[in-house]
Design an enzyme around this catalytic site. Structure first.
Site, PDB file in Angstrom:
ATOM      1  N   ASP A  18       0.864  -1.170   0.000  1.00  0.00           N
ATOM      2  CA  ASP A  18       0.000   0.000   0.000  1.00  0.00           C
ATOM      3  C   ASP A  18       0.905   1.226   0.000  1.00  0.00           C
ATOM      4  OD1 ASP A  18      -2.841   1.115   0.540  1.00  0.00           O
ATOM      5  OD2 ASP A  18      -1.559   2.134   2.008  1.00  0.00           O
ATOM      6  N   ASN A  52      -1.512  12.979  -4.332  1.00  0.00           N
ATOM      7  CA  ASN A  52      -2.480  13.371  -5.361  1.00  0.00           C
ATOM      8  C   ASN A  52      -2.974  14.790  -5.133  1.00  0.00           C
ATOM      9  OD1 ASN A  52      -2.711  11.395  -7.291  1.00  0.00           O
ATOM     10  ND2 ASN A  52      -4.394  10.340  -6.307  1.00  0.00           N
ATOM     11  N   HIS A  88      -3.766  14.451 -10.012  1.00  0.00           N
ATOM     12  CA  HIS A  88      -4.035  13.039 -10.323  1.00  0.00           C
ATOM     13  C   HIS A  88      -3.184  12.507 -11.477  1.00  0.00           C
ATOM     14  CE1 HIS A  88      -7.227  12.374  -7.443  1.00  0.00           C
ATOM     15  NE2 HIS A  88      -7.607  13.616  -7.680  1.00  0.00           N
ATOM     16  N   ASP A 127      -1.115   9.220 -11.154  1.00  0.00           N
ATOM     17  CA  ASP A 127      -1.182   8.106 -12.110  1.00  0.00           C
ATOM     18  C   ASP A 127       0.216   7.708 -12.572  1.00  0.00           C
ATOM     19  OD1 ASP A 127      -3.930   8.141 -11.897  1.00  0.00           O
ATOM     20  OD2 ASP A 127      -4.276   8.987 -13.898  1.00  0.00           O
ATOM     21  N   GLU A 132      -4.293   2.554  -4.550  1.00  0.00           N
ATOM     22  CA  GLU A 132      -2.835   2.500  -4.457  1.00  0.00           C
ATOM     23  C   GLU A 132      -2.369   1.219  -3.783  1.00  0.00           C
ATOM     24  OE1 GLU A 132      -4.190   4.335  -0.619  1.00  0.00           O
ATOM     25  OE2 GLU A 132      -4.837   4.428  -2.685  1.00  0.00           O
TER      26      GLU A 132
END
Length: 169
Positions: A86, A94, A99, A103, A129
């Site tokens: 994680d 973010n 974003h 990504d 994530e």
């Protein structure tokens, strides 16, 4: 008359040859269409089993794989390990960088994971994530060592914007 019979035979032979040519063309066409269908099936399978962002296997695929690998491990008596990763503070990243950069981090992380596992290991994006690595024929000790190596590799990777992330203690 002999000429009439000869013409009839000639027309029959031409008709048979023409039918054979049409049949051969149809068989060739079916072979091509079957190959195209096979390629489309592979594309659809990949779309159904791969994560669109990272290209890794997706949650559904890994759930099915876990069931199969667990059964194989029990049947064949070999170990099976699963590593769950994680990304800490990903929401903060973010929110800070946007974003698109998030990504990019997820794609980079997916590549790092894929490059640093064995060929038989299955790397998947579990969600958001979170990532999962299914490690067939891998003892808990070996899985722990792999997880530690992955942590070091990820920590050493120069992700853009990492300096704004909270420090690890």
């Amino acid at each position: 008359s002999l000429d009439a019979v000869s013409c009839a035979v000639q027309r029959a032979v031409e008709h048979i040859e023409s039918a054979r040519e049409r049949e051969a063309a149809l068989v060739d066409s079916l072979i091509r269409k079957n190959m195209e269908l096979g390629q489309l099936n592979k594309v659809f399978h990949d779309l159904a089993s791969r994560d669109g962002l990272t290209g890794l296997y997706n949650h559904r695929f890994v759930q099915n794989t876990l069931q199969l690998e667990f059964a194989r491990a029990q049947t064949n008596g070999y170990p099976l390990s699963v590593i769950v990763l994680d990304v800490d503070h990903f929401k903060d990243y973010n929110d800070t960088h946007g974003h698109l950069m998030g990504d990019y981090v997820l794609k980079s992380l997916a590549d790092l994971l894929q490059q640093n596992v064995r060929d038989i290991d299955i790397v998947a994006r579990w969600g958001g994530e979170e990532f999962v690595i299914v490690c067939p024929k891998c003892t808990p000790e070996s899985a722990h060592a792999l997880a530690a190596r992955l942590c070091k590799t990820i920590a050493a990777h120069p992700f853009e914007g990492r300096e704004t992330q909270p420090k690890r203690y």
